[in-house]
Design a protein around this motif. Structure first.
Motif, PDB file in Angstrom:
ATOM      1  N   THR A 198       0.834  -1.200   0.000  1.00  9.68           N
ATOM      2  CA  THR A 198       0.000   0.000   0.000  1.00  9.68           C
ATOM      3  C   THR A 198       0.871   1.253   0.000  1.00  9.68           C
ATOM      4  O   THR A 198       1.903   1.296   0.663  1.00  9.68           O
ATOM      5  CB  THR A 198      -0.935  -0.016   1.218  1.00  9.68           C
ATOM      6  N   SER A 199       0.448   2.276  -0.708  1.00  5.61           N
ATOM      7  CA  SER A 199       1.220   3.517  -0.800  1.00  5.61           C
ATOM      8  C   SER A 199       1.293   4.242   0.540  1.00  5.61           C
ATOM      9  O   SER A 199       0.420   4.083   1.409  1.00  5.61           O
ATOM     10  CB  SER A 199       0.584   4.449  -1.832  1.00  5.61           C
ATOM     11  N   ASP A 200       2.328   5.063   0.686  1.00  8.17           N
ATOM     12  CA  ASP A 200       2.463   5.871   1.905  1.00  8.17           C
ATOM     13  C   ASP A 200       1.276   6.814   2.068  1.00  8.17           C
ATOM     14  O   ASP A 200       0.833   7.094   3.194  1.00  8.17           O
ATOM     15  CB  ASP A 200       3.760   6.680   1.856  1.00  8.17           C
ATOM     16  N   LYS A 201       0.771   7.316   0.946  1.00  8.57           N
ATOM     17  CA  LYS A 201      -0.367   8.229   0.991  1.00  8.57           C
ATOM     18  C   LYS A 201      -1.594   7.545   1.606  1.00  8.57           C
ATOM     19  O   LYS A 201      -2.279   8.120   2.466  1.00  8.57           O
ATOM     20  CB  LYS A 201      -0.693   8.726  -0.414  1.00  8.57           C
ATOM     21  N   LYS A 202      -1.856   6.313   1.184  1.00 10.96           N
ATOM     22  CA  LYS A 202      -3.018   5.597   1.710  1.00 10.96           C
ATOM     23  C   LYS A 202      -2.797   5.226   3.168  1.00 10.96           C
ATOM     24  O   LYS A 202      -3.715   5.304   3.991  1.00 10.96           O
ATOM     25  CB  LYS A 202      -3.297   4.345   0.884  1.00 10.96           C
ATOM     26  N   ARG A 203      -1.571   4.852   3.521  1.00  9.92           N
ATOM     27  CA  ARG A 203      -1.278   4.531   4.923  1.00  9.92           C
ATOM     28  C   ARG A 203      -1.502   5.763   5.807  1.00  9.92           C
ATOM     29  O   ARG A 203      -2.050   5.648   6.910  1.00  9.92           O
ATOM     30  CB  ARG A 203       0.175   4.057   5.070  1.00  9.92           C
ATOM     31  N   SER A 204      -1.067   6.917   5.326  1.00  6.17           N
ATOM     32  CA  SER A 204      -1.263   8.148   6.093  1.00  6.17           C
ATOM     33  C   SER A 204      -2.749   8.439   6.293  1.00  6.17           C
ATOM     34  O   SER A 204      -3.166   8.916   7.360  1.00  6.17           O
ATOM     35  CB  SER A 204      -0.591   9.327   5.382  1.00  6.17           C
ATOM     36  N   LYS A 205      -3.544   8.150   5.266  1.00  5.68           N
ATOM     37  CA  LYS A 205      -4.988   8.352   5.370  1.00  5.68           C
ATOM     38  C   LYS A 205      -5.585   7.405   6.406  1.00  5.68           C
ATOM     39  O   LYS A 205      -6.450   7.804   7.203  1.00  5.68           O
ATOM     40  CB  LYS A 205      -5.650   8.135   4.007  1.00  5.68           C
ATOM     41  N   TRP A 206      -5.130   6.155   6.407  1.00  4.40           N
ATOM     42  CA  TRP A 206      -5.596   5.203   7.416  1.00  4.40           C
ATOM     43  C   TRP A 206      -5.320   5.749   8.822  1.00  4.40           C
ATOM     44  O   TRP A 206      -6.179   5.705   9.691  1.00  4.40           O
ATOM     45  CB  TRP A 206      -4.871   3.860   7.260  1.00  4.40           C
ATOM     46  N   LEU A 207      -4.089   6.237   9.028  1.00  2.12           N
ATOM     47  CA  LEU A 207      -3.691   6.725  10.348  1.00  2.12           C
ATOM     48  C   LEU A 207      -4.523   7.942  10.761  1.00  2.12           C
ATOM     49  O   LEU A 207      -4.945   8.066  11.916  1.00  2.12           O
ATOM     50  CB  LEU A 207      -2.203   7.053  10.363  1.00  2.12           C
ATOM     51  N   ALA A 208      -4.760   8.835   9.812  1.00  2.00           N
ATOM     52  CA  ALA A 208      -5.571  10.019  10.104  1.00  2.00           C
ATOM     53  C   ALA A 208      -7.002   9.624  10.477  1.00  2.00           C
ATOM     54  O   ALA A 208      -7.603  10.200  11.396  1.00  2.00           O
ATOM     55  CB  ALA A 208      -5.577  10.959   8.900  1.00  2.00           C
ATOM     56  N   ASN A 209      -7.545   8.633   9.779  1.00  2.00           N
ATOM     57  CA  ASN A 209      -8.901   8.167  10.085  1.00  2.00           C
ATOM     58  C   ASN A 209      -8.970   7.532  11.473  1.00  2.00           C
ATOM     59  O   ASN A 209      -9.950   7.738  12.205  1.00  2.00           O
ATOM     60  CB  ASN A 209      -9.366   7.165   9.028  1.00  2.00           C
ATOM     61  N   LEU A 210      -7.939   6.774  11.824  1.00  2.00           N
ATOM     62  CA  LEU A 210      -7.912   6.163  13.149  1.00  2.00           C
ATOM     63  C   LEU A 210      -7.834   7.219  14.236  1.00  2.00           C
ATOM     64  O   LEU A 210      -8.531   7.147  15.254  1.00  2.00           O
ATOM     65  CB  LEU A 210      -6.725   5.195  13.266  1.00  2.00           C
ATOM     66  N   GLU A 211      -6.967   8.205  14.026  1.00  2.00           N
ATOM     67  CA  GLU A 211      -6.842   9.281  15.002  1.00  2.00           C
ATOM     68  C   GLU A 211      -8.173   9.988  15.204  1.00  2.00           C
ATOM     69  O   GLU A 211      -8.591  10.248  16.349  1.00  2.00           O
ATOM     70  CB  GLU A 211      -5.772  10.269  14.536  1.00  2.00           C
ATOM     71  N   SER A 212      -8.849  10.281  14.120  1.00  2.00           N
ATOM     72  CA  SER A 212     -10.142  10.960  14.191  1.00  2.00           C
ATOM     73  C   SER A 212     -11.194  10.097  14.902  1.00  2.00           C
ATOM     74  O   SER A 212     -11.950  10.583  15.742  1.00  2.00           O
ATOM     75  CB  SER A 212     -10.627  11.320  12.780  1.00  2.00           C
ATOM     76  N   SER A 213     -11.214   8.814  14.552  1.00  2.00           N
ATOM     77  CA  SER A 213     -12.214   7.910  15.137  1.00  2.00           C
ATOM     78  C   SER A 213     -12.036   7.782  16.642  1.00  2.00           C
ATOM     79  O   SER A 213     -13.021   7.802  17.400  1.00  2.00           O
ATOM     80  CB  SER A 213     -12.111   6.519  14.498  1.00  2.00           C
ATOM     81  N   PHE A 214     -10.787   7.674  17.079  1.00  2.00           N
ATOM     82  CA  PHE A 214     -10.576   7.440  18.517  1.00  2.00           C
ATOM     83  C   PHE A 214     -10.653   8.731  19.335  1.00  2.00           C
ATOM     84  O   PHE A 214     -10.885   8.663  20.540  1.00  2.00           O
ATOM     85  CB  PHE A 214      -9.262   6.704  18.741  1.00  2.00           C
ATOM     86  N   SER A 215     -10.529   9.851  18.690  1.00  2.00           N
ATOM     87  CA  SER A 215     -10.765  11.110  19.432  1.00  2.00           C
ATOM     88  C   SER A 215     -12.249  11.255  19.760  1.00  2.00           C
ATOM     89  O   SER A 215     -12.627  11.911  20.743  1.00  2.00           O
ATOM     90  CB  SER A 215     -10.293  12.311  18.628  1.00  2.00           C
ATOM     91  N   ALA A 216     -13.102  10.609  18.944  1.00  2.77           N
ATOM     92  CA  ALA A 216     -14.557  10.734  19.120  1.00  2.77           C
ATOM     93  C   ALA A 216     -15.191   9.526  19.763  1.00  2.77           C
ATOM     94  O   ALA A 216     -16.418   9.444  19.870  1.00  2.77           O
ATOM     95  CB  ALA A 216     -15.197  10.981  17.753  1.00  2.77           C
ATOM     96  N   ILE A 217     -14.382   8.559  20.202  1.00  6.63           N
ATOM     97  CA  ILE A 217     -14.944   7.324  20.741  1.00  6.63           C
ATOM     98  C   ILE A 217     -15.746   7.602  22.010  1.00  6.63           C
ATOM     99  O   ILE A 217     -15.378   8.448  22.828  1.00  6.63           O
ATOM    100  CB  ILE A 217     -13.822   6.288  21.013  1.00  6.63           C
ATOM    101  N   ARG A 218     -16.874   6.906  22.134  1.00  2.63           N
ATOM    102  CA  ARG A 218     -17.740   7.080  23.313  1.00  2.63           C
ATOM    103  C   ARG A 218     -18.130   5.719  23.878  1.00  2.63           C
ATOM    104  O   ARG A 218     -18.255   4.767  23.167  1.00  2.63           O
ATOM    105  CB  ARG A 218     -19.010   7.849  22.934  1.00  2.63           C
TER     106      ARG A 218
END
Length: 204
Positions: free
Chosen positions: A184-204
C-alpha cells in the motif's frame, strides 16, 4: 473514558507501531484516559501451564484458590481490564491468526473469574467486566481482504469477535482490518492513520 490498549508487535518500526501512535493521539485529543499494555515490552509469558489450567478448573468451585494460582502479571492485567471502559487490541495477522502473545493474553485473561463466569447450571457465560462498553480489534496483514474473507474465512473475526467476546456477552465489538499493507502507498497509509486518530478522538 478509560481505554485499555493491548499491543503486540516486537518491531518498533512496524506499521502497527504507527497505528498505536495514531490511536493514542486520537484518545489524547478526546481527553480519554489511556492504559497501555505492551505485551512485547512486558515480556508477557503466553504459555498456559499446568497451574493455569488448574486455576481454570477451580474457577467455579473455589474462586479464591483459583486466583491464588495466577501469576502476578496476570493479576495486574486483571485489575487493568476490570477498570477499562473500552479495550483496543492492536496486532498483526501472521499466517492468518494473531501472534502468540495476543493468543496467550486471551487464554490467560479472558478467563473464568476474570472476564466472565457461568450461570448456576454452567450452561451459559456472562461477562464480569461490568464497566466494559466495547472491544475494538485493529489488525494489519499483507493478504488481500477478499482472499482473507473467502479463503481463510475471516479467522480473526470468528475466533475473537465471535468465539471470544460475543460468547462472553460483550455487545459492542468492532474489527478494523488494514489489508495488503506491504503493498500500500504511503499516501493511503497516512490516510488510514488520520482516520484512526479521528475515530478514537470521538470514541464514546
Amino acid at each position: 473514558m478509560r481505554v485499555l490498549i493491548v499491543f503486540n508487535h516486537p518491531y518498533e518500526m512496524s506499521f502497527c507501531n504507527a497505528i498505536l501512535k495514531a490511536v493514542k493521539r486520537g484518545l489524547d485529543e478526546g481527553n480519554h484516559d489511556i492504559d497501555l499494555i505492551h505485551l512485547d515490552n512486558d515480556n508477557f509469558a503466553p504459555v498456559m501451564r499446568g497451574k493455569d489450567l488448574q486455576a481454570f478448573a477451580l474457577a467455579r468451585t473455589d474462586p479464591e484458590r483459583s486466583q491464588q494460582l495466577l501469576d502476578e502479571q496476570v493479576l495486574d492485567y486483571k485489575q487493568r481490564i476490570e477498570r477499562a471502559d473500552h479495550i483496543v487490541f492492536i496486532f498483526p495477522i501472521w499466517w492468518e491468526l494473531m501472534p502468540a502473545l495476543t493468543k496467550g493474553f486471551i487464554d490467560k485473561l479472558i478467563f473464568p473469574g476474570i472476564a466472565y463466569d457461568y450461570n448456576s447450571k454452567g450452561t451459559r457465560m456472562f461477562s464480569k467486566l461490568d464497566k466494559l462498553k466495547g472491544v475494538t480489534m485493529i489488525t494489519t496483514m499483507n493478504t488481500p481482504s477478499i482472499a482473507y474473507r473467502l479463503l481463510f474465512g475471516n479467522a480473526i473475526k470468528k475466533a475473537l469477535l465471535l468465539g471470544t467476546f460475543w460468547k462472553i456477552g460483550v455487545k459492542n465489538r468492532k474489527w478494523i482490518n488494514l489489508t495488503y499493507v506491504k503493498f500500500t502507498s504511503d499516501k493511503k497509509r497516512s490516510k488510514w492513520l488520520a482516520n484512526l486518530e479521528s475515530s478514537f478522538s470521538a470514541i464514546r
